[in-house]
Enzyme design. Structure first.
Site, PDB file in Angstrom:
ATOM      1  N   SER A 197       3.519   2.115  -5.332  1.00  0.00           N
ATOM      2  CA  SER A 197       3.462   2.096  -3.873  1.00  0.00           C
ATOM      3  C   SER A 197       2.339   2.965  -3.333  1.00  0.00           C
ATOM      4  CB  SER A 197       4.751   2.677  -3.305  1.00  0.00           C
ATOM      5  OG  SER A 197       5.846   1.919  -3.654  1.00  0.00           O
ATOM      6  N   GLU A 257       0.099  -6.904  -2.042  1.00  0.00           N
ATOM      7  CA  GLU A 257      -1.177  -6.184  -1.900  1.00  0.00           C
ATOM      8  C   GLU A 257      -1.861  -6.156  -3.258  1.00  0.00           C
ATOM      9  OE1 GLU A 257       0.034  -2.293  -0.284  1.00  0.00           O
ATOM     10  OE2 GLU A 257      -1.539  -2.472   1.210  1.00  0.00           O
ATOM     11  N   ASN A 274       1.901   1.033   2.994  1.00  0.00           N
ATOM     12  CA  ASN A 274       2.609   2.321   3.005  1.00  0.00           C
ATOM     13  C   ASN A 274       1.846   3.431   3.718  1.00  0.00           C
ATOM     14  OD1 ASN A 274       5.055   1.625   1.795  1.00  0.00           O
ATOM     15  ND2 ASN A 274       4.062   1.547  -0.213  1.00  0.00           N
TER      16      ASN A 274
END
Ligand SMILES: CC(=O)CC(=O)SCCNC(=O)CCNC(=O)[C@H](O)C(C)(C)COP(=O)(O)OP(=O)(O)OC[C@H]1O[C@@H](n2cnc3c(N)ncnc32)[C@H](O)[C@@H]1OP(=O)(O)O
Ligand SMILES: NC(=O)C1=CN([C@@H]2O[C@H](COP(=O)(O)OP(=O)(O)OC[C@H]3O[C@@H](n4cnc5c(N)ncnc54)[C@H](OP(=O)(O)O)[C@@H]3O)[C@@H](O)[C@H]2O)C=CC1
Length: 291
Positions: free
Chosen positions: A119, A152, A190
């Site tokens: 992440s 992503e 994020n």
């Protein structure tokens, strides 16, 4: 490169979702974890989530059965050796991810592509510890994987075009949409989402609102499908804290400092839904706010 076999490391909420969508798209999947219990739970959850898709008419029962038949599980990391593509989805800790790649590398074909579902952690740094930084990428799915459209794709400084093209082709075959992000802490989603969640925890910490009022405000006032604290519990508070720490360390700006209350919940082992307690207590019939 023609990808047919995908090895997934980590059978938590992301690993099981990734296995689900890859098998449904026709890839052979080997799912690895250090815990047999997690592997058993992951298979049961994939079965349940595929069944949900069958009952809603999204897929046929035959498609479900073939997807399940394409997934095997193992506690032995080296059994991922024949994979064409590795997707690492273990705990969000750099040392854990580095050790996994280190253990795996001697057993892989030279052409195998390595990816991480991290992440937030630097793809360039993870890649630099392997023998093939040009064949290393960030492959970042969103939670819940079977539902969320975005993946992503993050190139490290050395990633070559063939690797990017092969990963993009996988995203296309999964029926998802790729967004490319540069390799900076927490990438795009994020970088934006996690400071909002952290700010919601500060709002709670400072007593501006309670768990329910904060979540309702964002759901009813900004049309978010989940309130930020509910979403934090869904992601996992350990993962949220790890991402804030990467942002704080990597960008050296105090605006990213993790809220002490977030740290306290993680220290208590109240990690959200996966431990049945976080900003809400999930042990009863309906979630009850813990503040
Ligand atoms: C931390 C990171 O690195 C990056 C991240 O992932 S950040 C997190 C990103 N994710 C989000 O922001 C999720 C926000 N929440 C939502 O979008 C929604 O609340 C939600 C999709 C999770 C659930 O939606 P909902 O309307 O409350 O529930 P529900 O009606 O039961 O589900 C909607 C659909 O999703 C499916 N679904 C829900 N959860 C699912 C799961 N875990 N697995 C499979 N399917 C699921 C349902 O079957 C349903 O499908 P249909 O549309 O075909 O009927
Ligand atoms: N949660 C989210 O919303 C999202 C998370 N991600 C990323 O995906 C990754 C996984 O997150 P998530 O699934 O939520 O985490 P979970 O905690 O649900 O799952 C992580 C799994 O990895 C296992 N694991 C730990 N070490 C190893 C190892 N050495 N080898 C194999 N398996 C291992 C853990 O086992 P054990 O429990 O026994 O330690 C656990 O089963 C993280 O990098 C996270 O940042 C990306 C997008 C969204």
């Amino acid at each position: 490169m023609d990808i047919q076999k995908i090895g997934i490391v980590g059978a938590g909420q992301m690993g099981n979702g990734i296995a689900h969508v890859c098998a449904l798209a026709g890839y052979d999947v080997v799912l690895n974890d250090i815990s047999q219990d997690m592997l058993d739970k992951a298979l049961a959850l994939i079965d349940r989530n595929l069944e949900r898709q069958v009952s809603r008419g999204k897929i046929s029962d035959e498609e479900k059965q073939s997807a399940m038949a394409r997934i095997s599980t193992t506690l032995v990391l080296t059994e991922l050796g024949p994979s064409d593509l590795i997707i690492e989805a273990a705990t969000e800790r750099e040392t854990v991810k580095q050790a996994i790649f280190e253990d795996l590398l001697p057993h892989l074909k030279p052409e195998t592509i390595l990816t991480s579902n991290t992440s937030s952690i630097s793809i360039t740094r993870l890649a630099s510890r392997t023998d093939r930084p040009e064949k290393f990428m960030g492959f970042h799915f969103m939670n819940p994987v079977p539902v969320m459209q975005l993946v992503e794709l993050i190139r490290g400084i050395a990633t070559d075009e063939a690797t990017f093209a092969a990963c993009k082709a996988v995203v296309d075959k999964l029926g998802k949409t790729a967004a490319t992000a540069e390799d900076f802490p927490a990438f795009i989603v994020n970088r934006i989402l996690m400071p909002m969640i952290n700010e919601a925890v500060y709002t709670l910490y400072e007593g501006v609102g309670n768990v329910r009022s904060i979540d309702e405000s964002l759901k009813l006032g900004a049309n978010h499908p989940m309130g930020p604290l509910e979403l934090a519990d869904f992601i996992g508070l350990d993962t949220c804290l790890a991402i804030m720490n990467v942002l704080h360390d990597g960008l050296a700006d105090t605006k990213y400092r993790p809220c002490p209350l977030l740290t306290k919940y993680v220290e208590a082992g109240w990690l959200g839904r996966k431990t049945e307690r976080g900003f809400y207590d999930y042990r009863g019939d309906t979630p009850v706010p813990t503040r």
